[in-house]
Design an enzyme around this catalytic site. Structure first.
Site, PDB file in Angstrom:
ATOM      1  CG  HIS A  87       6.329  -2.697  -6.777  1.00 50.43           C
ATOM      2  ND1 HIS A  87       5.427  -3.631  -7.234  1.00 50.43           N
ATOM      3  CD2 HIS A  87       5.907  -2.352  -5.530  1.00 50.43           C
ATOM      4  CE1 HIS A  87       4.480  -3.818  -6.311  1.00 50.43           C
ATOM      5  NE2 HIS A  87       4.758  -3.068  -5.267  1.00 50.43           N
ATOM      6  CD  GLU A 131       5.714  -5.692 -10.233  1.00 50.77           C
ATOM      7  OE1 GLU A 131       5.349  -6.223 -11.292  1.00 50.77           O
ATOM      8  OE2 GLU A 131       5.212  -4.640  -9.789  1.00 50.77           O
ATOM      9  CB  SER A 137       4.497  -3.894  -1.898  1.00 52.11           C
ATOM     10  OG  SER A 137       4.446  -2.689  -2.577  1.00 52.11           O
ATOM     11  CB  ALA A 138       4.201  -0.549   1.724  1.00 54.93           C
ATOM     12  N   GLY A 153       0.867  -1.175   0.000  1.00 54.21           N
ATOM     13  CA  GLY A 153       0.000   0.000   0.000  1.00 54.21           C
ATOM     14  C   GLY A 153       0.896   1.214   0.000  1.00 54.21           C
TER      15      GLY A 153
END
Lengths: 235, 235
Positions: free
Chosen positions: B159, B194, B122-123, B90
């Protein structure tokens, strides 16, 4: 009376630094012999001197002298005495950090309100908004605040980029990011595509260049506005 | 002994949430019946409940129960009592802000050092680095600090995206941004594409997945490392 150009970028693909907007700048800066340049955003980490030299070269084409703010002992006085101001692109966090640390937010607000012409490109345009919370840049330094110059009553997203519908990359699109911004912040965002700029004259804020801009308001679907649209009701 | 998975993304193009890594997670979480989920990053601004429900559904496939940290009155205690932790993606600023405000940085560091399995995507992976200064996200909130969990001795760029050589867009590439980061910060950065993840077991940090990762060290040219490379000397 405010007199501002908020440009998405300094350079469009295939042309030199500021070339696409130089004719406009010749008129915009007609009363100024010397432009005070703020090189704090340091694109690619180049030095203040290196960056100022690039800008000096560009402005010789319209016969303007350029001085970097770092050449002055007192940057607040340099702002107060400037005939015109240009803040270049680079990293918005680095730029904002330096503006706050050097007490330049209020100094710039004061002179711009009183009519000193201000040109921003990219990061230098981002800081014209209410906050830097819609920058695309990497947060490589931690500024004392994300508050910016608030020269217009909304936020700017420069280098606005439409979603790449062919991409298999799962990172967020620009539009998704701005939607997330509105989950936490109320103010409108103007997505300025490369080659576009906002021309602020007093209370008037007009979109310039050949492209439409994308307007994001909390709770509404984004919309496109045509060049020459007056944006002063956006807040 | 540290036991961590730091994944670039939750989802790869064309497959469902966590699907590409589910088999690995089945082994990774084998000792845990219930996973404590940290939904603070709120992708697209969705609520903590909505986000936790997505994760609950994904983990039923490997017979795990999921509880959101927001369901507990005392989040510090929830961390201390967790069998395993998962922090989803997020917005990294929103996530970091909540971790600091809820006093969870030290709480998570303590349990992870003592062996509680930690999964980030991710985050949730970005915060495993020393700071969040190499996030790709928009700074939509102002956290009290950019310092992160420091579970590994470098920064993460999830990413990771190679430059698009066909693009006419003048915004900075990811590599340019990380180069700028090194103008102001000394620590190495691991660009995780990714589908890649780092598997941390005690002092060992190994690149997993099918793709190479891009390593950025201050003052050196970036380089690619192959899957199964041990990265524990990077600091």
């Amino acid at each position: 009376m405010k007199n501002i150009i908020i440009a998405s970028t300094s350079t469009i693909h295939g042309s030199g630094y500021l070339d696409y907007i130089l004719e406009e700048l010749n008129t915009f800066f007609k009363e100024a012999e010397t432009i005070l340049f703020i090189p704090y955003a340091r694109p690619g980490g180049i030095s203040h001197d290196e960056y100022t030299n690039i800008v000096k070269t560009a402005f010789t084409k319209i016969n303007k002298t350029v001085k970097g703010i770092h050449e002055f002992e007192n940057p607040v006085e340099a702002i107060a005495n400037a005939e015109a101001i240009f803040t270049g692109g680079g990293n918005t966090f680095v730029l904002t950090d330096m503006l706050h640390r050097n007490h330049l937010i209020e100094a710039i607000q004061n002179v711009v309100k009183n009519g000193t012409p201000y040109l921003g490109t990219s990061a230098g345009s981002n800081i014209c908004g209410l906050t830097i919370r819609t920058t695309n840049d990497m947060p490589i330094v931690y500024p004392p605040s994300f508050n910016a110059l608030a020269l217009v009553p909304f936020n700017i997203n420069p280098h606005y980029l439409d979603p790449d519908t062919n991409s298999k990359h799962m990172g967020e699109t620009r539009e998704t990011r701005i939607k997330e911004f509105h989950g936490f912040n109320p103010q409108p965002v103007v997505g300025l595509r490369e080659g576009s700029w906002l021309r602020v004259s007093g209370d008037s804020i007009v979109l310039k260049g050949h492209l439409t801009a994308r307007i994001f308001e909390k709770g509404k679907s984004p919309c496109e506005v045509e060049p020459e649209t007056e944006l002063n009701t956006l807040k």
